[in-house]
Design a protein around this motif. Structure first.
Motif, short mmCIF file in Angstrom:
data_model
loop_
_atom_site.label_atom_id
_atom_site.label_comp_id
_atom_site.label_asym_id
_atom_site.label_seq_id
_atom_site.Cartn_x
_atom_site.Cartn_y
_atom_site.Cartn_z
N TRP A 1 -0.67 -18.04 -56.51
CA TRP A 1 0.37 -18.94 -56.00
C TRP A 1 0.14 -19.36 -54.56
O TRP A 1 0.72 -20.34 -54.11
N ILE B 1 3.88 -29.91 -57.17
CA ILE B 1 3.64 -28.65 -57.87
C ILE B 1 3.09 -27.60 -56.91
O ILE B 1 3.47 -26.43 -56.97
N VAL C 1 5.99 -26.23 -54.91
CA VAL C 1 6.79 -25.29 -55.70
C VAL C 1 6.05 -23.96 -55.87
O VAL C 1 6.65 -22.89 -55.82
N SER D 1 9.90 -16.83 -63.52
CA SER D 1 8.65 -17.51 -63.17
C SER D 1 7.87 -17.93 -64.41
O SER D 1 7.20 -18.96 -64.39
N GLN E 1 9.52 -21.10 -65.48
CA GLN E 1 9.21 -22.16 -64.51
C GLN E 1 7.77 -22.64 -64.67
O GLN E 1 7.50 -23.83 -64.62
N GLN E 2 6.84 -21.73 -64.89
CA GLN E 2 5.44 -22.10 -65.05
C GLN E 2 5.22 -22.87 -66.35
O GLN E 2 4.39 -23.77 -66.42
N THR F 1 6.22 -26.54 -65.82
CA THR F 1 5.26 -27.35 -65.05
C THR F 1 3.88 -27.37 -65.71
O THR F 1 2.93 -27.86 -65.10
N ASN G 1 1.76 -25.05 -66.27
CA ASN G 1 0.80 -24.25 -65.52
C ASN G 1 0.40 -23.04 -66.39
O ASN G 1 1.02 -21.99 -66.33
N ILE H 1 15.32 -24.78 -58.71
CA ILE H 1 13.86 -24.76 -58.93
C ILE H 1 13.54 -25.12 -60.37
O ILE H 1 12.58 -25.85 -60.63
N SER I 1 11.41 -28.24 -61.49
CA SER I 1 10.22 -28.00 -62.32
C SER I 1 10.27 -28.83 -63.59
O SER I 1 9.23 -29.36 -64.03
N GLY J 1 7.56 -31.55 -64.55
CA GLY J 1 6.87 -31.49 -65.83
C GLY J 1 6.95 -32.81 -66.58
O GLY J 1 5.96 -33.28 -67.13
#
Length: 149
Positions: free
Chosen positions: A18, A56, A59, A88, A91-92, A95, A97, A132, A136, A140
């Motif tokens: 991160w 991104i 964030v 997290s 959230q990931q 996005t 990720n 957040i 996100s 996305g």
């Protein structure tokens, strides 16, 4: 003892990821600006992929700072740290990720199942986490639209 080493290994990998990826992205963006002889602002306004990548990256830096600041003294799946790691993961995913999802998942999986008590989040923490997540989700959707053109 083995669980503690495994837990800190994934925690350090996630934290490094991160912080390192946004730094590399900013370095790449800076080199691109130098090569094309344009300003950072001009690059962000003319190239949507850099704009989304910059958002991104920001964030990811915020998530890294939150990871550093969250209480890890009683790290279990039901602790505040466990809830943050679970947050997290969501959230990931929002996005897109994949590496972040895998590292967050491994960090969550390495946490112990037992906890002395179920810790609750404060209202301000819930509001920040909600903001957040909304940000996100928007990133996305924007990145999905930008990369599918």
């Amino acid at each position: 003892m083995m669980m503690i080493k495994k837990q800190t290994k994934f925690y350090k990998l996630l934290m490094g990821y991160w912080f390192l990826v946004p730094a590399l992205f900013l370095a790449y963006t800076g080199l691109t600006c130098l090569k094309q002889a344009i300003s950072f602002q001009e690059l962000l306004t003319t190239t949507p992929t850099f704009s989304v990548g910059f958002l991104i990256s920001c964030v990811m830096l915020v998530m890294g700072l939150m990871l550093v600041k969250v209480d890890k003294s009683n790290a279990s799946r039901k602790s505040i740290f466990g809830k943050f790691i679970l947050f997290s993961i969501v959230q990931q995913i929002m996005t897109f990720n994949i590496v972040g999802v895998i590292l967050s998942g491994l960090t969550f999986y390495s946490l112990s199942h037992t906890s002395s008590e179920n810790e609750s989040l404060t209202l301000s923490t819930k509001i920040v986490m909600g903001l957040i997540l909304v940000l996100s989700l928007l990133m996305g959707l924007i990145s999905f639209n930008v990369f599918n053109k």
